[in-house]
Every structure is written in structure tokens, then in C-alpha cells.
Design an enzyme around this catalytic site. Structure first.
Site, PDB file in Angstrom:
ATOM      1  N   HIS A   1       0.689  -1.372   0.289  1.00 31.98           N
ATOM      2  CA  HIS A   1      -0.551   0.225   0.258  1.00 31.98           C
ATOM      3  C   HIS A   1       0.451   1.414  -0.524  1.00 31.98           C
ATOM      4  O   HIS A   1       0.665   1.832   0.419  1.00 31.98           O
ATOM      5  CB  HIS A   1      -1.179   0.218   0.999  1.00 31.98           C
TER       6      HIS A   1
ATOM      7  N   HIS B   1      -4.614 -10.197  13.812  1.00 35.39           N
ATOM      8  CA  HIS B   1      -4.504  -8.593  13.295  1.00 35.39           C
ATOM      9  C   HIS B   1      -5.812  -9.103  12.079  1.00 35.39           C
ATOM     10  O   HIS B   1      -5.414 -10.117  11.600  1.00 35.39           O
ATOM     11  CB  HIS B   1      -3.826  -8.264  12.682  1.00 35.39           C
TER      12      HIS B   1
ATOM     13  N   GLU C   1      -5.877  -7.204   8.982  1.00 35.57           N
ATOM     14  CA  GLU C   1      -5.360  -6.161   7.700  1.00 35.57           C
ATOM     15  C   GLU C   1      -5.761  -7.652   6.605  1.00 35.57           C
ATOM     16  O   GLU C   1      -5.090  -9.364   6.744  1.00 35.57           O
ATOM     17  CB  GLU C   1      -4.165  -6.055   8.109  1.00 35.57           C
TER      18      GLU C   1
ATOM     19  N   ASP D   1      -2.744  -9.320   4.839  1.00 32.82           N
ATOM     20  CA  ASP D   1      -1.917  -9.741   4.680  1.00 32.82           C
ATOM     21  C   ASP D   1      -2.554 -11.114   5.459  1.00 32.82           C
ATOM     22  O   ASP D   1      -1.410 -12.102   5.583  1.00 32.82           O
ATOM     23  CB  ASP D   1      -0.720  -8.579   4.726  1.00 32.82           C
TER      24      ASP D   1
ATOM     25  N   HIS E   1      -1.537  -2.510  14.153  1.00 36.67           N
ATOM     26  CA  HIS E   1      -1.115  -1.137  13.006  1.00 36.67           C
ATOM     27  C   HIS E   1      -2.885  -0.734  12.710  1.00 36.67           C
ATOM     28  O   HIS E   1      -3.204   0.206  11.974  1.00 36.67           O
ATOM     29  CB  HIS E   1      -0.461  -0.934  12.384  1.00 36.67           C
TER      30      HIS E   1
ATOM     31  N   ASP F   1       1.700  -7.067  13.799  1.00 35.01           N
ATOM     32  CA  ASP F   1       2.997  -6.190  13.188  1.00 35.01           C
ATOM     33  C   ASP F   1       4.040  -5.471  13.192  1.00 35.01           C
ATOM     34  O   ASP F   1       5.204  -5.152  13.193  1.00 35.01           O
ATOM     35  CB  ASP F   1       2.038  -4.640  12.231  1.00 35.01           C
TER      36      ASP F   1
ATOM     37  N   TYR G   1      10.470  -0.175   8.642  1.00 31.41           N
ATOM     38  CA  TYR G   1       8.850  -0.848   8.860  1.00 31.41           C
ATOM     39  C   TYR G   1       8.577   0.291   9.927  1.00 31.41           C
ATOM     40  O   TYR G   1       7.126   1.220   9.087  1.00 31.41           O
ATOM     41  CB  TYR G   1       8.818  -2.635   9.463  1.00 31.41           C
TER      42      TYR G   1
ATOM     43  N   HIS H   1       5.312 -10.640  10.525  1.00 29.09           N
ATOM     44  CA  HIS H   1       6.712 -10.348   8.987  1.00 29.09           C
ATOM     45  C   HIS H   1       7.598 -10.609   9.374  1.00 29.09           C
ATOM     46  O   HIS H   1       8.455  -9.777  11.003  1.00 29.09           O
ATOM     47  CB  HIS H   1       6.849  -8.912   8.422  1.00 29.09           C
TER      48      HIS H   1
HETATM   49 FE1  FEO Z   1      -0.953  -4.629   9.334  1.00 28.72          FE
HETATM   50 FE2  FEO Z   1       0.933  -6.928   8.198  1.00 28.72          FE
HETATM   51  O1  FEO Z   1      -0.978  -6.314   8.214  1.00 28.72           O
END
Ligand code: FEO
Length: 404
Positions: free
Chosen positions: A28, A82, A84, A86, A148, A167, A195, A228
Site C-alpha cells: 500500500h 490482526h 488486515e 495480509d 497498526h 505487525d 517498516y 512479518h
Molecule cells: Fe497491518 Fe501486516 O498488516
């Protein structure tokens, strides 16, 4: 497929079962030059528990790693830290294949998963501080709102002292290695900082509060397992220290000079500001938007004390690349910056004023009115730029305690 993708042991009862994405280059708007990973973890407790899932195209990779350990239908609980995509993009399909007893998320997470149409109505919301028994093991949840997303939470596995931090403490870094202690420390710090700058910077106040809450929680963390990048089984104090420093955004003596130029006049002005900054004893990073990505600028601004932004005027506006980077930086809300705008023009000359307007919206402390140059800067304009750099250098050195 099942035999090919292996789970990686994190502890006696915990395995990494995620996916490596070597090819992603845009997250993004944040350029992910080294790819990423989507980490998921399997806890082999009495109640077999999957912590997070992966981006939808990587479902098969995750399921193959799980299948090397157990029949995926033996998973009893899925925890979604989370929402999101991903981390939850494959959740609907995982739920369909596994048919778990429970899908667990924070209160906001349950709402977000429902609104993403990912897990039906049967999600079990958990509150901040709530415990959950996995039979012979126990997890505790900690809400981490806006880190996040509003739904975000940590899950702490007390028995193995593993903090699943989604995250937080992560980075976009695809590697063959799964643990941070196997990877070059400079790369880790650079990617973790990139990041932070591109994802977490706007929430720095909340980060500081969260670090204090973790310290006061009694959690005796020995492993941080983010969603991640690599897993931290050593160096935990270091990465927490990095986060505290980045979140504090203390003034420094470093200046970032970012610009877009049409025929190199604005570039000449940038270079004169650079010379003034250096003569005044500041550190400088000069970034043409032809040479750098907005994410690179965010990384450099993370530990800067000054931001100068310049643009030639094009059709009564700033250059598109400058509108791009300034819009992006404004959203990231860097703090404690001084700076000024500059730019060349041919006849109307609006760009420098527009740049200043955005710097003001960013709450950059303006140390001068915009410096403008008709066509090519003459000695007088270049001297004005140099003096501006000198003045700013003195200010940032004072603010950072490097005066004298
Ligand atoms: Fe806020 Fe890795 O997604």
C-alpha cells in the site's frame, strides 16, 4: 506440495507455518525492496491453535507446512491477531478446511473480520488482559489498538514465553532464515526502521504507551514472533530499544532535503541548502525524487530534525513527485521537525508556497519564508539558500544538544 514446504520449529510446542513472498514490491504505497513474509504459527497444545493466517495467494504454502505436522482438521482454535488482509485474507478458506471450534479476535477484530466477510458471525471476541486455556497451555491477550489497525492485539503464550506481536517488531524482509540472529544486524535495523517509518510512525504515542504496558504486564518474553520478517529469539531488548527511540522522535542534527526539479534549478538550490547545513555542522541527506522512493524519504525522516522540501512550478502547481511524497509524509505525521520550502519557477511560481502549506500542515516549524528563484538561481539566491541551511543547522544542533 505437502512434503516440500516444511514447518520451522520455534520452541518445543510452537512452529512457524507461514509463507515467504520474495516478489512483493509494493505494500500500500511502501516499497518493499526485499519482499516480505506472512508469518503464521501453530501451537501444539491440547487445543491445537493456529495464530494468524497468510495472504490469500499463500494459503497452500501455509496449509502444506501445517500438514507436515498434523492433519489441519485437528486445529481446534484460530487466533486472529490482526484483520488486515495480509494476515486474514485466507481465513475464510482456512476456516472452511479446518472447521475449528473457535475463531478468536479482539472485540474490534471480530467486527473487522465480519465486515471483511472473512469468518461469518461465529467469531469469539476477547478482551484486553483476558486468558484462554489451551488445555495444557495458556495464552493471554493484549489489545494494541491502532498498531497498526483498531483491531490489533498481541497474544502471549505464557508456557513458552512467546509473544505473537502481529505487525509490531516486524519488517518486510524475505529470507531463507527464519530467525533474526541468523541475519545481518545492519539489514535488520534498516528494514525494521523502514517498516516503523512507513507503517507505525503515526502511532508513536501509542507505541510508547504499549512498551510501558508490556514492561508492566509481568510478561517474561523470551521470543517475539511477529507476522512479518524474522523471529526474535535473541536481541529482544535491542528491538524494543529501537522502537522506543523511533517512537520518541527526539530532535536530531540531521536534515533531509527532498526536492523535485525540472531543469536542475531547484536542484541547485537544494545543493546550496545542503552546503549551508554542512557548514553549520548538521548532517544532511539530499534526496531527489527522481532517485528515491517515498518510502526511502520516510526512512530518512524517521531520525531527522529538519525537513526541507523544494519543487519547481509546473502548471501552477508543484511537481507530481513532490505532491506524492509530501502527501505520504503528512500521513505519517513525523514530529519535532524544523524546515522550509524552496523552488524555482518561470512565471507564476506557486509551487514553493504550496510546499510550505503542506509543511505547515505537518506542523514543521518553519524557519523562513519560501526561497524562490526565477528560472536559474543567481548568486544572491544561492547565498540565501546557503544562509537558510546555516540557520537551520544552528537550530537543529541547539535542539539536539549538539551546540557549542
Ligand atoms: Fe497491518 Fe501486516 O498488516
Amino acid at each position: 506440495m505437502t512434503d516440500t514446504f516444511k514447518p520451522i520449529r520455534v520452541s518445543d510446542k510452537v512452529y512457524w507455518v507461514g509463507a515467504v513472498d520474495w516478489t512483493i514490491r509494493d505494500f500500500h504505497g511502501y516499497t518493499t525492496k526485499r519482499g516480505s513474509t506472512y508469518n503464521a504459527y501453530l501451537i501444539l497444545a491440547d487445543k491445537v491453535t493456529l495464530v494468524d493466517t497468510v495472504k490469500a495467494p499463500f494459503l497452500h504454502e501455509m496449509m502444506a507446512r501445517i500438514s507436515n505436522l498434523i492433519d489441519p482438521r485437528d486445529i481446534d482454535i484460530i487466533i486472529s491477531n490482526h484483520s488486515e488482509m495480509d494476515h486474514s485474507g485466507s481465513l475464510r478458506e482456512v476456516v472452511a478446511q479446518v472447521a475449528p471450534e473457535q475463531v478468536i479476535a479482539s472485540v474490534m477484530g471480530a467486527k473487522a473480520l465480519k465486515e471483511h466477510h472473512l469468518a461469518g458471525d461465529g467469531i469469539v471476541p476477547v478482551k484486553d488482559g483476558q486468558d484462554l486455556s489451551l488445555g495444557n497451555m495458556r495464552v493471554r491477550f493484549m489489545e494494541t489498538r491502532m498498531l497498526h489497525w483498531p483491531d490489533s492485539m498481541f497474544t502471549y503464550l505464557e508456557d513458552e514465553r512467546i509473544l505473537f506481536s502481529q505487525d509490531a517488531f516486524g519488517m518486510h524482509l524475505a529470507t531463507g532464515e527464519r530467525f533474526a540472529d541468523e541475519i545481518d544486524r545492519d539489514i535488520l535495523r534498516y528494514e525494521a526502521a523502514t517498516y516503523y517509518a512507513n507503517i507505525l510512525l503515526p502511532y508513536s504515542g501509542l507505541v510508547l504507551k504499549l512498551l510501558d504496558r508490556v514492561a508492566a504486564s509481568g510478561m517474561d518474553v523470551s521470543v517475539i514472533a511477529p507476522d512479518h520478517g524474522p523471529i526474535w529469539r535473541t536481541g529482544i531488548d535491542a528491538v524494543i530499544g529501537w522502537y522506543r527511540a523511533w517512537a520518541q522522535q527526539k530532535p536530531t542534527d540531521k536534515a533531509v532535503v527532498v526536492y523535485g526539479t525540472m531543469w536542475h534549478s531547484t536542484e541547485l538550490m537544494a545543493r546550496a541548502i545542503e552546503e549551508g547545513l554542512l557548514a553549520g555542522g548538521a548532517r544532511v541527506k539530499v534526496m531527489s525524487m527522481e532517485a528515491f522512493h517515498r518510502s526511502d524519504v520516510a526512512y530518512e525522516v524517521l531520525d531527522a530534525g529538519a525537513l526541507f522540501a523544494g519543487s519547481s512550478t509546473l502548471n501552477n502547481n508543484m511537481l507530481p513527485a513532490m505532491a506524492d511524497v509530501l502527501t505520504y509524509l503528512k500521513g505519517l505525521r513525523p514530529a519535532n521537525l524544523v524546515g522550509a520550502a524552496f523552488g524555482s519557477y518561470g512565471w507564476s511560481g506557486e509551487a514553493a508556497g504550496h510546499v510550505q502549506d503542506i509543511l505547515a500542515e505537518m506542523k514543521v516549524e518553519l524557519v523562513a519564508e519560501p526561497v524562490k528563484s526565477l528560472y536559474v538561481p543567481d548568486d544572491h539566491v544561492l547565498r540565501e539558500c546557503f544562509d537558510l541551511g546555516m540557520k537551520a543547522a544552528q537550530i537543529v544542533r541547539q535542539k539536539s544538544g549538539r551546540h557549542g
